[in-house]
Write a protein that holds these residues in place. Structure first.
Motif, PDB file in Angstrom:
ATOM      1  N   LEU A  19     -16.709 -30.687  -3.104  1.00 59.51           N
ATOM      2  CA  LEU A  19     -16.042 -31.863  -3.669  1.00 59.51           C
ATOM      3  C   LEU A  19     -14.679 -31.485  -4.233  1.00 59.51           C
ATOM      4  O   LEU A  19     -13.667 -32.146  -3.964  1.00 59.51           O
ATOM      5  N   VAL A  20     -14.646 -30.412  -5.008  1.00 54.28           N
ATOM      6  CA  VAL A  20     -13.397 -29.950  -5.608  1.00 54.28           C
ATOM      7  C   VAL A  20     -12.440 -29.449  -4.530  1.00 54.28           C
ATOM      8  O   VAL A  20     -11.245 -29.784  -4.534  1.00 54.28           O
ATOM      9  N   HIS A  26      -6.430 -31.840  -0.182  1.00 52.73           N
ATOM     10  CA  HIS A  26      -5.742 -33.084   0.175  1.00 52.73           C
ATOM     11  C   HIS A  26      -4.428 -33.224  -0.602  1.00 52.73           C
ATOM     12  O   HIS A  26      -3.372 -33.520  -0.015  1.00 52.73           O
ATOM     13  N   TYR A  27      -4.490 -32.992  -1.900  1.00 52.86           N
ATOM     14  CA  TYR A  27      -3.288 -33.103  -2.730  1.00 52.86           C
ATOM     15  C   TYR A  27      -2.260 -32.034  -2.364  1.00 52.86           C
ATOM     16  O   TYR A  27      -1.058 -32.317  -2.239  1.00 52.86           O
ATOM     17  N   TYR A  32       2.979 -29.913   0.105  1.00 47.95           N
ATOM     18  CA  TYR A  32       3.582 -29.010   1.085  1.00 47.95           C
ATOM     19  C   TYR A  32       4.405 -29.780   2.119  1.00 47.95           C
ATOM     20  O   TYR A  32       5.459 -29.303   2.565  1.00 47.95           O
ATOM     21  N   THR A  33       3.937 -30.963   2.493  1.00 47.42           N
ATOM     22  CA  THR A  33       4.694 -31.788   3.437  1.00 47.42           C
ATOM     23  C   THR A  33       6.034 -32.204   2.828  1.00 47.42           C
ATOM     24  O   THR A  33       7.080 -32.166   3.492  1.00 47.42           O
ATOM     25  N   HIS A 247      -7.574 -36.938  -7.882  1.00 45.63           N
ATOM     26  CA  HIS A 247      -8.533 -35.953  -7.381  1.00 45.63           C
ATOM     27  C   HIS A 247      -9.907 -36.594  -7.629  1.00 45.63           C
ATOM     28  O   HIS A 247     -10.295 -36.784  -8.788  1.00 45.63           O
ATOM     29  N   ILE A 248     -10.631 -36.907  -6.580  1.00 43.07           N
ATOM     30  CA  ILE A 248     -11.764 -37.816  -6.752  1.00 43.07           C
ATOM     31  C   ILE A 248     -12.913 -37.239  -7.584  1.00 43.07           C
ATOM     32  O   ILE A 248     -13.802 -37.988  -7.990  1.00 43.07           O
ATOM     33  N   TYR A 249     -12.878 -35.963  -7.873  1.00 44.28           N
ATOM     34  CA  TYR A 249     -13.907 -35.403  -8.747  1.00 44.28           C
ATOM     35  C   TYR A 249     -13.609 -35.644 -10.234  1.00 44.28           C
ATOM     36  O   TYR A 249     -14.432 -35.345 -11.101  1.00 44.28           O
TER      37      TYR A 249
END
Length: 310
Positions: A19-20, A26-27, A32-33, A247-249
């Motif tokens: 989960l973490v 994702h973040y 980085y992009t 951060h969904i956690y």
């Protein structure tokens, strides 16, 4: 990964590390992009990062800074909070209180000088605002980006034209960051709003780093929200990129610490009902151990013991 209560709790109970990991990855990929995009533009001198309170501006700026350094850029982070005027010079609201949310609470003259120095020479001296002592220290830090460098300026007002117009358009890249996602149930009904998540973040952060009680945070919260409406949201469409920092956690991580504040809250607070609504929502989430959170995570800005904590 879906930002639903069921999905979050299933992972928190069966595979919390995954989960973490997914949320962090994702973040990080988002940042980085953006870094790659900035590094390809040789004209850029200033990266301006704005966002509402507790959106993660400070840590986002430092993570972006580290990535740009990896790409060969000399990079420094500047907090616009360090340009706060001395208390006696702050603008005053109609009720006589200091207006700390206004762009005019910043020393625009000094900021203009520093930005001009950076554009022309790549060098300047920066102030530092000591929030504990509530005073500003001038010429506290020297920066030098004269060798193909970039300054990342972060703050609530970093997209305000009062500030961005101080820099030639070709030399500035604008980013807007916010939680910008809510947590829902399986039917799409909102359980935790993005503003509630920021409220929890700010409450825990201010307690750790600014010595503020839950009642201090509650007393300021409505003013913070009104300041964002007046001085931030109207400029977010001017950004070159918008970054989501949820951060969904997070609800699992904050659950126990936030619930423990119930014994301290003043029930006469104008935000008491809002606090209790947030408490009731967090009770729905399975707890998550802080040890799983990386030291370089944005979320360490709100819970401490992180790479970028001052």
């Amino acid at each position: 990964m879906k930002n639903t209560l069921r999905t979050i709790n299933d992972y928190a109970l069966s595979d919390p590390s995954e989960l973490v990991l997914r949320a962090e990855r994702h973040y990080r990929n988002e940042i980085y992009t953006v870094a790659d995009r900035i590094a390809k533009n040789d004209d850029l001198k200033i990266v301006s990062i704005a966002g509402p309170s507790a959106s993660g501006k400070t840590t986002t700026a430092h993570i972006l800074c580290d990535r740009l350094k990896e790409l060969g850029e000399t990079t420094e982070v500047v907090s616009l909070d360090d340009f706060y005027l001395p208390t006696e010079k702050l603008p005053v609201l109609a009720d006589g209180t200091k207006d700390i949310e206004s762009v005019n609470a910043l020393d625009i003259g000094l900021l203009k000088k520093c930005l001009n120095d950076i554009i022309l020479t790549g060098k300047t001296y920066l102030p530092r605002y000591d929030f504990a002592a509530k005073k500003r220290i001038l010429n506290d830090r020297k920066i030098d980006i004269s060798h193909r460098g970039i300054v990342i300026a972060e703050g609530l007002h970093a997209l305000n034209p009062v500030i961005t117009d101080l820099v030639p358009e070709k030399n500035i890249f604008k980013a807007y960051i916010s939680v910008n996602r809510c947590i829902t149930d399986d039917n799409g009904e909102q359980i935790l709003s993005s503003r509630q998540i920021r409220f929890v973040r700010r409450t825990l952060r201010d307690r750790i780093f600014r010595g503020s009680s839950i009642n201090d945070t509650l007393a300021l919260w409505n003013g913070v929200v009104e300041g964002e409406k007046k001085y931030l949201y109207c400029f977010k469409e001017q950004a070159d990129v918008q970054i989501k920092t949820l951060h969904i956690y997070e609800p699992c991580l904050y659950r126990d610490a936030f619930l423990s504040l119930q014994s301290e809250i003043d029930k006469n607070s104008v935000c008491y009902d809002y606090f209790m609504k947030t408490v009731d929502a967090l009770k729905l989430f399975a707890p998550l151990d802080e040890v799983l959170i990386p030291q370089d995570s944005l979320i360490r800005e709100f819970i401490g013991n992180g790479k970028y904590n001052k």
